[in-house]
Design a protein around this motif. Structure first.
Motif, mmCIF file in Angstrom:
data_model
loop_
_atom_site.group_PDB
_atom_site.id
_atom_site.type_symbol
_atom_site.label_atom_id
_atom_site.label_comp_id
_atom_site.label_asym_id
_atom_site.label_seq_id
_atom_site.Cartn_x
_atom_site.Cartn_y
_atom_site.Cartn_z
ATOM 1 N N GLY A 10 0.806 -1.210 0.000
ATOM 2 C CA GLY A 10 0.000 0.000 0.000
ATOM 3 C C GLY A 10 0.839 1.260 0.000
ATOM 4 N N LEU A 11 1.876 1.277 0.824
ATOM 5 C CA LEU A 11 2.765 2.440 0.858
ATOM 6 C C LEU A 11 3.432 2.657 -0.498
ATOM 7 C CD1 LEU A 11 4.439 1.901 4.362
ATOM 8 C CD2 LEU A 11 2.714 3.619 3.772
ATOM 9 N N SER A 12 3.762 1.559 -1.169
ATOM 10 C CA SER A 12 4.409 1.667 -2.482
ATOM 11 C C SER A 12 3.488 2.340 -3.498
ATOM 12 C CB SER A 12 4.810 0.273 -2.981
ATOM 13 O OG SER A 12 5.774 -0.312 -2.120
ATOM 14 N N TYR A 13 2.201 2.104 -3.366
ATOM 15 C CA TYR A 13 1.227 2.733 -4.267
ATOM 16 C C TYR A 13 0.914 4.172 -3.872
ATOM 17 C CZ TYR A 13 -0.391 -1.009 -7.385
ATOM 18 O OH TYR A 13 -0.497 -1.949 -8.373
ATOM 19 N N ARG B 210 10.582 2.963 8.239
ATOM 20 C CA ARG B 210 11.673 2.657 7.310
ATOM 21 C C ARG B 210 11.308 3.057 5.882
ATOM 22 N NH1 ARG B 210 13.390 -3.406 9.543
ATOM 23 N NH2 ARG B 210 14.411 -2.689 11.456
ATOM 24 N N PHE B 211 10.071 2.805 5.496
ATOM 25 C CA PHE B 211 9.640 3.186 4.153
ATOM 26 C C PHE B 211 9.744 4.691 3.959
ATOM 27 C CE2 PHE B 211 6.819 4.262 0.726
ATOM 28 C CZ PHE B 211 6.926 3.206 -0.169
ATOM 29 N N MET B 212 9.258 5.445 4.926
ATOM 30 C CA MET B 212 9.280 6.907 4.802
ATOM 31 C C MET B 212 10.698 7.462 4.833
ATOM 32 S SD MET B 212 6.160 7.499 4.304
ATOM 33 C CE MET B 212 6.146 9.290 4.329
ATOM 34 N N ALA B 213 11.620 6.727 5.469
ATOM 35 C CA ALA B 213 13.023 7.156 5.517
ATOM 36 C C ALA B 213 13.795 6.730 4.269
ATOM 37 C CB ALA B 213 13.694 6.585 6.760
ATOM 38 N N GLY B 214 13.128 6.034 3.362
ATOM 39 C CA GLY B 214 13.791 5.592 2.137
ATOM 40 C C GLY B 214 14.480 4.244 2.239
ATOM 41 N N ASP B 215 14.350 3.578 3.382
ATOM 42 C CA ASP B 215 14.956 2.257 3.570
ATOM 43 C C ASP B 215 13.955 1.203 3.101
ATOM 44 O OD1 ASP B 215 16.288 -0.028 4.351
ATOM 45 O OD2 ASP B 215 16.046 0.325 6.513
ATOM 46 N N GLY C 81 14.687 -2.431 4.218
ATOM 47 C CA GLY C 81 14.371 -2.618 5.631
ATOM 48 C C GLY C 81 12.872 -2.697 5.871
ATOM 49 N N ALA C 82 12.104 -1.864 5.153
ATOM 50 C CA ALA C 82 10.651 -1.881 5.289
ATOM 51 C C ALA C 82 10.077 -3.204 4.799
ATOM 52 C CB ALA C 82 10.035 -0.723 4.509
ATOM 53 N N LEU C 83 10.590 -3.697 3.681
ATOM 54 C CA LEU C 83 10.101 -4.961 3.145
ATOM 55 C C LEU C 83 10.492 -6.128 4.045
ATOM 56 C CD1 LEU C 83 8.620 -6.444 0.919
ATOM 57 C CD2 LEU C 83 10.761 -6.505 -0.398
#
Length: 296
Positions: A199-202, A225-230, A233-235
């Motif tokens: 969802g975050l990817s979309y 982690r997703f918002m920080a560009g990692d 790590g998020a996955l």
């Protein structure tokens, strides 16, 4: 409307005493536990919180305790769910009196509405309050769904600020996002814990995640982690969480969530009957997974 939902928001369980009363002390303990683990909001009286179990006095107590203990540290989202429009509007008054920050409104249960009826349902609800309103779409539980085109129409209403999609249908979530992506005042929240990263990817703005009751730090790490560009790590965090969410298919929801907290030494009690405890084999599977996650 300036309010924007975001981040990881646990739909917090409602702890009960052995007599089936709301356990205020443990509820306060949970509020602090989740905030200390970095959640971005709290959501009492959701499906995970057994919202269908309470009369108005109990609802008032739950909301007032959560708002008081939160003390403005994160937004509080209140569930306001009823089969009728007028029933929801009455619950919105309770939420307003409790000084919550926003409300989540489930599609009506039992009856089957047309899309035009759903549009007017949410429009009437939004017009009855100045609180931010989040649409809650959970077709697996209600057999009712708000179609993407209807959501796009509803997103144009000033204080309808988002939707939680618990269908588990990634195409449906994607269409919600695609059709509202140019509206800066509207956000899509993922309601299926295995799909937070997707969802975050979309372009989803966050997740209302039941497993954040049991593993708040892990669930929060997917978003942070997703918002920080990692992205790796998020996955990785998403993959680590997935087995726990899949185990929630055991028993009757939210029995796994409550048992997971009990196994961590938090006295949240049982779900209200007729929901039964997990059987010994199911408890062992959950215990093994919590050990893998280093939660016990």
């Amino acid at each position: 409307m300036t309010f924007k939902p975001y981040g990881v928001i646990p739909p917090i369980i409602t702890p009960f005493t052995s007599e089936g009363k709301v356990n205020e002390a443990v509820l306060r303990e949970l509020v602090n536990l989740y905030i200390e683990n970095g959640v971005h909001g709290l959501f009492p009286l959701g499906t995970t919180g057994e919202f269908y179990s309470f009369n108005e006095d109990e609802m008032k107590k739950i909301l007032s305790v959560v708002v008081e203990e939160t003390a403005g540290r994160v937004p509080v989202y209140a569930g306001a769910n009823h089969i009728t429009t007028r029933g929801v509007i009455e619950y919105l008054k309770l939420a307003k009196e409790a000084k919550v920050d926003a409300v989540s409104v489930l599609t009506p249960m039992f009856i089957s509405q047309s899309q035009d009826e759903l549009y007017h349902y949410y429009k009437s609800i939004a017009e009855s309050t100045d609180l931010p309103v989040i649409i809650y779409n959970n077709k697996p539980k209600t057999n009712v769904t708000v179609e993407p085109e209807t959501v796009a129409r509803l997103s144009e209403i000033d204080n309808i600020v988002g939707i939680k999609d618990s269908t588990g249908d990634m195409t449906n979530t994607e269409e919600y996002i695609r059709l509202t992506r140019n509206n800066e005042n509207f956000g899509v929240l993922v309601g299926r814990d295995t799909l937070i990263y997707a969802g975050l990817s979309y372009g989803a703005v966050g997740a209302i995640a039941s497993c954040a009751n049991v593993a708040p730090k892990l669930v929060v790490s997917i978003y942070d982690r997703f918002m920080a560009g990692d992205l790796k790590g998020a996955l990785d965090a998403q993959f680590e969480l997935a087995p726990l969410r899949i185990l929630c298919n055991m028993g009757t929801f939210p029995a796994v969530i409550k048992e997971g907290l009990v196994m961590q030494g938090i006295d949240v009690g049982k779900c209200l009957e007729p929901i039964a405890e997990l059987n010994p084999e199911e408890k062992q599977k959950l215990r093994e997974e919590l050990k893998k996650l280093k939660l016990i």
